[in-house]
Design an enzyme around this catalytic site. Structure first.
Site, PDB file in Angstrom:
ATOM      1  N   ALA A 107       0.821  -1.217   0.000  1.00  0.00           N
ATOM      2  CA  ALA A 107       0.000   0.000   0.000  1.00  0.00           C
ATOM      3  C   ALA A 107       0.850   1.260   0.000  1.00  0.00           C
ATOM      4  O   ALA A 107       0.317   2.367  -0.073  1.00  0.00           O
ATOM      5  CB  ALA A 107      -0.924   0.000   1.218  1.00  0.00           C
ATOM      6  N   SER A 115      -4.021  -0.304  -6.035  1.00  0.00           N
ATOM      7  CA  SER A 115      -3.963   0.677  -7.122  1.00  0.00           C
ATOM      8  C   SER A 115      -5.110   1.678  -6.990  1.00  0.00           C
ATOM      9  O   SER A 115      -5.823   1.694  -5.986  1.00  0.00           O
ATOM     10  CB  SER A 115      -4.008  -0.028  -8.479  1.00  0.00           C
ATOM     11  OG  SER A 115      -3.755   0.890  -9.525  1.00  0.00           O
ATOM     12  N   LYS A 146      -7.223   6.475 -10.706  1.00  0.00           N
ATOM     13  CA  LYS A 146      -6.460   7.463 -11.480  1.00  0.00           C
ATOM     14  C   LYS A 146      -5.484   6.804 -12.451  1.00  0.00           C
ATOM     15  O   LYS A 146      -4.879   7.479 -13.285  1.00  0.00           O
ATOM     16  CB  LYS A 146      -5.726   8.406 -10.526  1.00  0.00           C
ATOM     17  CG  LYS A 146      -6.685   9.280  -9.724  1.00  0.00           C
ATOM     18  CD  LYS A 146      -5.966  10.103  -8.702  1.00  0.00           C
ATOM     19  CE  LYS A 146      -6.956  10.988  -7.937  1.00  0.00           C
ATOM     20  NZ  LYS A 146      -7.991  10.245  -7.209  1.00  0.00           N
ATOM     21  N   VAL A 165     -11.082   7.038  -0.933  1.00  0.00           N
ATOM     22  CA  VAL A 165     -11.544   6.572   0.366  1.00  0.00           C
ATOM     23  C   VAL A 165     -11.932   7.786   1.190  1.00  0.00           C
ATOM     24  O   VAL A 165     -11.107   8.667   1.433  1.00  0.00           O
ATOM     25  CB  VAL A 165     -10.465   5.742   1.077  1.00  0.00           C
ATOM     26  CG1 VAL A 165     -10.905   5.398   2.484  1.00  0.00           C
ATOM     27  CG2 VAL A 165     -10.178   4.479   0.280  1.00  0.00           C
ATOM     28  N   LEU A 166     -13.186   7.827   1.602  1.00  0.00           N
ATOM     29  CA  LEU A 166     -13.710   8.998   2.289  1.00  0.00           C
ATOM     30  C   LEU A 166     -13.017   9.205   3.630  1.00  0.00           C
ATOM     31  O   LEU A 166     -12.979   8.320   4.471  1.00  0.00           O
ATOM     32  CB  LEU A 166     -15.214   8.823   2.507  1.00  0.00           C
ATOM     33  CG  LEU A 166     -16.046  10.088   2.679  1.00  0.00           C
ATOM     34  CD1 LEU A 166     -15.987  10.921   1.402  1.00  0.00           C
ATOM     35  CD2 LEU A 166     -17.480   9.729   2.997  1.00  0.00           C
ATOM     36  N   GLY A 167     -12.463  10.397   3.820  1.00  0.00           N
ATOM     37  CA  GLY A 167     -11.873  10.751   5.099  1.00  0.00           C
ATOM     38  C   GLY A 167     -10.440  10.316   5.290  1.00  0.00           C
ATOM     39  O   GLY A 167      -9.856  10.537   6.346  1.00  0.00           O
ATOM     40  N   GLU A 169      -5.213  16.859 -12.878  1.00  0.00           N
ATOM     41  CA  GLU A 169      -6.536  16.547 -12.377  1.00  0.00           C
ATOM     42  C   GLU A 169      -7.545  16.379 -13.506  1.00  0.00           C
ATOM     43  O   GLU A 169      -7.397  16.954 -14.572  1.00  0.00           O
ATOM     44  CB  GLU A 169      -7.008  17.654 -11.420  1.00  0.00           C
ATOM     45  CG  GLU A 169      -6.171  17.737 -10.162  1.00  0.00           C
ATOM     46  CD  GLU A 169      -6.672  18.798  -9.220  1.00  0.00           C
ATOM     47  OE1 GLU A 169      -6.412  18.678  -8.019  1.00  0.00           O
ATOM     48  OE2 GLU A 169      -7.328  19.748  -9.679  1.00  0.00           O
TER      49      GLU A 169
END
Length: 630
Positions: free
Chosen positions: A367, A410, A413, A451-453, A545
Site C-alpha cells: 500500500a 492501485s 487514477k 476513500v472517504l476521510g 486533475e
C-alpha cells in the site's frame, strides 16, 4: 436498605388499603365483627401481598428506569395477591360468621386491590416522574439548552426521547417529532407532538426555534440523508444521528449513543463481513507484511488482519513516528497479537530483501506510494522511483522469499491517466501483472477510487476549511469522484486478495458523487448555510486533475463479477517491450531526467495525456482535492 424500605411500604399499603376499602364499603361505619377480625385480616393480607410481590420481583425495583412492562407487573402482583388473600380467608375462615352473609363483601376485596395497586404504583413510579420533571424544568430554564426535533416517530425515536428525558448528562431539549408517516401526525409520543413530515422542516424549524435535528431512523438511506441536508441547507441547524438501531443496543446507565452526522452517512455502503465469505478463516494464523502500514489504507489493512487473527503482522513504513504510534494503538487494542514494526524505504533493495528473508511473510499487501497529484506533477522522477521502482523492489523480494500472495493497491487514477501519479500507478500495475506469469507467488492488483476521510483526501480538507469559516475550495463545479469508506474498501481488498480471483480486481464503487454537493452538505452538517455563512470558491483544475474518474479502460470493459462488489478485468497483460521500457523509465528517474520520464510514461501508456488543469471531457476525468487516497 432499599429492599427493606420497599417491603415496609408495601405492608403499610396493604393495611391502609384494607382499612379504606372497609370504610368505603360501609360508608364510614365499621361493623364490630369486622373491627374485631381486622388484625387477623391484616396479617393474612400482608402475607398475601408480600408473597405476590416477591414472586413478581417487585421488591427488586429500579425507581429510575421503570417502564410500562413494570406497571403490568404491579397490576399482575395486585391481582395475584388478592387471589392469595381470598384463598387464605377460605382456608382459615378468619373473620367469617356461620352464614354466607357474614363473608367479607366482594366489593371490599376489589376496592382493596385497586387501592393497593394504585398506591404501590405511586410509590414505585413517583421517583421517576419527579426526576423527569426536574430534568425537563432544568432544560426549559437553561438558556444554553439545545432545542431539538427527533426525525423518526417509531420505536427508535421513542427510545431516544425516553433516554434523553431521564438523563441530565446532555443539553438536548426535545420539542417534538417529525415523521413521513401521515398516520402519526398529530399524535403524541412521551408527551411530545408529532408535528408533520420531513418536507415541513423549514417552517417547523423557524416556528419552534430548532437548533438541532436528531436522526432516529435506523439505516436511513444515504439518498434520504442527502435530501434532508438539501432541505435544511439554509436553516442553520446541526445534526446528530444514531448510527445503528439504538433500541437493540441501549444501555440504561449511559447517555444516548448520538454522534455527529458525518460524510460517511452520505454513502449507502454496507460493511463487508469477511466471516461470511470465508476470508476470515484464510487470514487466521498467517504471517502478513503490509507496506505503507502507517497510512490510511495500510493501517486499516493491519487492523482488519489483526481482527481476523493473523499470526504475525509485519508493519513496514518509512514514517517512523506514525508507525510507532500505530503500533502502540494496535498493541492496546490487540494485546495478544504479535506485531513487528519495521522502518524501511521500499526503494532500498538491500534493506527490503533482508526484511523478507528474515520474516518470510506468507502474504504481502503493498500500500506504500506517493499519492498527492499536484506534488507528483512537480516531481515525476520522485513518483517513478517510489511508485514504480519501489513496487518492483517489493514484488521481487516477495517472489524471491516465496511469499504465497502479493496484493498491490492501485487507484482509479490509473485509468486513462492525466497525472504522473496515475501514470506511475498504471505502470506499477503492469509490473505486478508481469511477475504473476513467472512465479509461484500469486500476484494481484486491486483497483478502487477515493476513500472517504483518508489522509490527504477532500473530507479532512473541507473540515479544516469549515472550522476556519471558509472559504471552502472546490476545483470545478462539475468535478465528481468515486467514494467508499476505508473499512469497506479494505474489507473488499482482503476478500479479493484471499479469493485468488485473478491478476486485476476492480472494486465496484457505485455512483460518483459531485464534490460541490459534498462541500455543501458538509457545511450544512456543521450548522452553517453554504455561500452565506461559508463561501465556496472554485479554484480551477490543477495540473494532472480530471473532472471524472473511471475504473475500467476500454480493453477491460469485458469484466465479470465474482462477488457483489468485485469485478475481474479481462485485458491484455504486459509485453517484453513493456518491461524494457520500465527499465528505461527507472533509469531516467534515477538520473532525475523529468522530460525523459514523461516521454517514457507516454510510450508505456498510450492513453496517458498530461493535463494542464484545463477542463477535460468525462472520458478523461479529474480530482477535487488533488490527492489519490490509496
Amino acid at each position: 436498605m432499599k429492599i427493606l424500605l420497599v417491603v415496609i411500604l408495601d405492608s403499610l399499603i396493604a393495611v391502609l388499603g384494607l382499612w379504606l376499602s372497609l370504610i368505603i364499603r360501609f360508608e364510614g361505619y365499621l361493623p364490630p365483627p369486622y373491627l374485631a377480625a381486622f388484625p387477623a385480616l391484616v396479617i393474612l393480607l400482608v402475607i398475601s401481598r408480600l408473597s405476590a410481590n416477591y414472586l413478581l420481583r417487585l421488591h427488586r425495583w429500579s425507581f429510575r428506569f421503570s417502564g410500562f412492562p413494570d406497571a403490568i407487573r404491579v397490576g399482575i402482583a395486585s391481582i395475584f395477591g388478592s387471589g392469595l388473600f381470598l384463598t387464605m380467608l377460605f382456608i382459615s375462615r378468619i373473620g367469617l360468621g356461620p352464614g354466607r352473609g357474614d363473608w367479607i363483601p366482594r366489593s371490599v376485596i376489589i376496592i382493596e386491590m385497586l387501592l393497593s395497586a394504585s398506591l404501590m404504583g405511586l410509590v414505585r413510579f413517583s421517583p421517576r416522574i419527579a426526576h423527569l420533571f426536574v430534568v425537563e424544568r432544568s432544560l426549559s430554564r437553561n438558556e444554553n439548552a439545545i432545542r431539538c426535533l427527533i426525525l423518526g416517530a417509531g420505536g427508535t425515536g421513542e427510545q431516544l426521547l425516553r433516554d434523553l428525558m431521564r438523563s441530565k448528562a446532555h443539553m438536548y431539549r426535545v420539542i417534538g417529532f417529525v415523521d413521513d408517516d401521515r398516520g402519526k401526525h398529530g399524535t403524541y409520543i412521551g408527551g411530545r407532538p408529532v408535528f408533520g413530515s420531513i418536507a415541513d422542516l423549514p417552517k417547523l424549524i423557524k416556528a419552534h426555534s430548532i437548533h438541532m435535528l436528531l436522526i432516529a431512523i435506523p439505516r436511513l438511506p444515504a439518498r434520504s440523508i442527502r435530501e434532508l441536508l438539501s432541505i435544511c441547507a439554509n436553516l442553520h441547524v446541526r445534526f446528530k444521528i444514531l448510527p445503528v438501531s439504538y433500541v437493540y443496543l441501549q444501555e440504561p446507565s449511559r447517555t444516548p449513543l448520538l454522534s455527529d452526522l458525518t460524510p460517511e452517512d452520505l454513502l449507502q455502503r454496507d460493511e463487508v463481513d469477511l466471516g461470511k465469505t470465508g476470508t476470515a478463516d484464510m487470514i487466521r494464523g498467517r504471517r502478513v507484511l503490509v507496506t505503507g502500514a502507517a497510512g490510511s489504507i495500510g493501517s486499516e489493512i493491519c487492523r482488519q488482519l489483526l481482527v481476523n487473527e493473523a499470526d504475525t503482522l509485519i508493519m513496514l513504513d518509512i514514517n517512523e513516528n506514525s508507525l510507532y504510534m500505530q503500533q502502540r494503538s494496535f498493541e492496546r487494542e490487540f494485546p495478544d497479537a504479535r506485531i513487528v514494526s519495521v522502518v524501511a524505504d521500499i526503494r532500498d533493495e538491500v534493506r527490503i530483501n533482508r526484511i523478507f528473508e528474515e520474516f518470510k511473510p506468507q502474504d504481502v499487501f503493498h500500500a506504500a506510494a506517493h499519492k498527492h497529484v499536484p506534488l507528483m506533477e512537480a516531481a515525476p522522477s520522485v513518483a517513478v522511483k517510489n511508485n514504480v521502482y519501489g513496487t518492483q523492489v517489493t514484488a521481487h523480494a516477495a517472489r524471491s522469499s516465496e511469499a504465497e500472495r502479493f496484493t498491490f493497491i492501485s487507484t482509479d487514477k490509473a485509468v486513462r491517466p492525466t497525472s504522473v501519479m496515475g501514470a506511475t500507478k498504471r505502470v506499477s500495475e503492469g509490473v505486478v501483472r508481469s511477475m504473476a506469469r513467472e512465479s509461484g507467488t500469486k500476484f494481484s492488483v486491486v483497483r478502487f477510487g477515493n476513500v472517504l476521510g483518508s489522509s490527504g483526501s477532500v473530507v479532512p480538507i473541507f473540515r479544516e476549511q469549515i472550522a476556519f469559516r471558509g472559504p471552502v475550495t472546490v476545483t470545478h463545479p462539475e468535478v465528481r469522484r468515486y467514494f467508499m469508506t476505508t473499512r469497506e474498501a479494505v474489507g473488499l481488498v482482503l476478500q479479493a486478495a484471499y479469493g485468488d480471483y485473478g491478476e486485476l480486481c476492480i472494486l465496484d464503487m457505485g455512483e460518483q458523487i459531485r464534490i460541490l454537493d459534498l462541500a455543501r452538505h458538509m457545511i450544512t452538517m456543521s450548522g452553517h448555510v453554504p455561500d452565506l455563512d461559508i463561501p465556496i470558491v472554485f479554484t480551477g483544475l490543477r495540473p494532472g486533475e480530471k473532472l471524472f474518474e473511471e475504473l475500467l479502460t476500454e480493453a477491460e470493459e469485458s469484466t465479470h463479477k465474482v462477488s457483489e462488489k468485485i469485478l475481474i478485468a479481462c485485458s491484455p497483460g504486459p509485453t517484453e517491450a513493456f518491461e524494457k521500457l520500465v527499465d528505461q523509465l527507472i533509469a531516467a528517474a534515477t538520473r532525475e531526467d523529468d522530460e525523459r520520464v514523461i516521454e517514457t510514461l507516454r510510450s508505456l501508456i498510450g492513453s496517458y495525456h498530461p493535463s494542464n488543469g484545463e477542463e477535460t471531457s468525462p472520458s478523461q476525468s479529474s480530482s477535487s482535492s488533488g490527492s489519490d487516497n490509496t
